[in-house]
Write a protein that holds these residues in place. Structure first.
Motif, PDB file in Angstrom:
ATOM      1  N   THR A  23       0.859  -1.186   0.000  1.00  0.00           N
ATOM      2  CA  THR A  23       0.000   0.000   0.000  1.00  0.00           C
ATOM      3  C   THR A  23       0.894   1.235   0.000  1.00  0.00           C
ATOM      4  N   GLY A  44       0.388  -0.236  -9.649  1.00  0.00           N
ATOM      5  CA  GLY A  44       0.746   0.831  -8.735  1.00  0.00           C
ATOM      6  C   GLY A  44       1.984   1.581  -9.181  1.00  0.00           C
ATOM      7  N   GLU A  79       1.311   4.072  -4.256  1.00  0.00           N
ATOM      8  CA  GLU A  79      -0.116   3.897  -4.535  1.00  0.00           C
ATOM      9  C   GLU A  79      -0.654   2.678  -3.798  1.00  0.00           C
ATOM     10  N   THR A  80      -1.947   2.684  -3.603  1.00  0.00           N
ATOM     11  CA  THR A  80      -2.657   1.528  -3.064  1.00  0.00           C
ATOM     12  C   THR A  80      -3.653   1.063  -4.123  1.00  0.00           C
ATOM     13  N   PRO A  81      -3.543  -0.155  -4.611  1.00  0.00           N
ATOM     14  CA  PRO A  81      -2.528  -1.154  -4.265  1.00  0.00           C
ATOM     15  C   PRO A  81      -1.264  -0.985  -5.107  1.00  0.00           C
ATOM     16  N   THR A  82      -0.168  -1.490  -4.585  1.00  0.00           N
ATOM     17  CA  THR A  82       1.069  -1.655  -5.344  1.00  0.00           C
ATOM     18  C   THR A  82       1.407  -3.131  -5.306  1.00  0.00           C
TER      19      THR A  82
END
Length: 91
Positions: A23, A44, A79-82
């Motif tokens: 995340t 991400g 970024e979320t998700p990564t």
């Protein structure tokens, strides 16, 4: 803390694949390895700080990165998700 699943193959478990679900809050420790590392950004975005480059670099989905043995590095998920696939072909 990202969720990491590891797969080891080979007579001495020398081939390792890590599947990383992270995340935007996740950052790796600063580390170097005695073996090379390949990072594939599946989803991400990350910022990669590495000892062999002057400035951190940003990588998005579909990026493929090679880290030679001995290079200190930090992976910072943005970024979320990564989602990453990290390969150590000769650990």
């Amino acid at each position: 803390m990202p969720e990491i699943t590891r797969l080891y193959k080979g007579l001495y478990d020398e081939f390792e694949v890590e599947v990383v679900f992270g995340t935007a809050e996740d950052i790796s420790p600063r580390e170097a390895h005695t073996f090379e590392e390949f990072i594939f950004v599946a989803q991400g975005e990350i910022i990669l700080t590495r000892s062999d480059k002057q400035a951190p670099e940003r990588y998005g989905a579909s990026s493929f990165i090679h880290l030679p043995a001995g290079v200190e590095h930090v992976i910072d998920a943005r970024e979320t998700p990564t989602r990453l696939v990290i390969i150590h072909p000769d650990k």
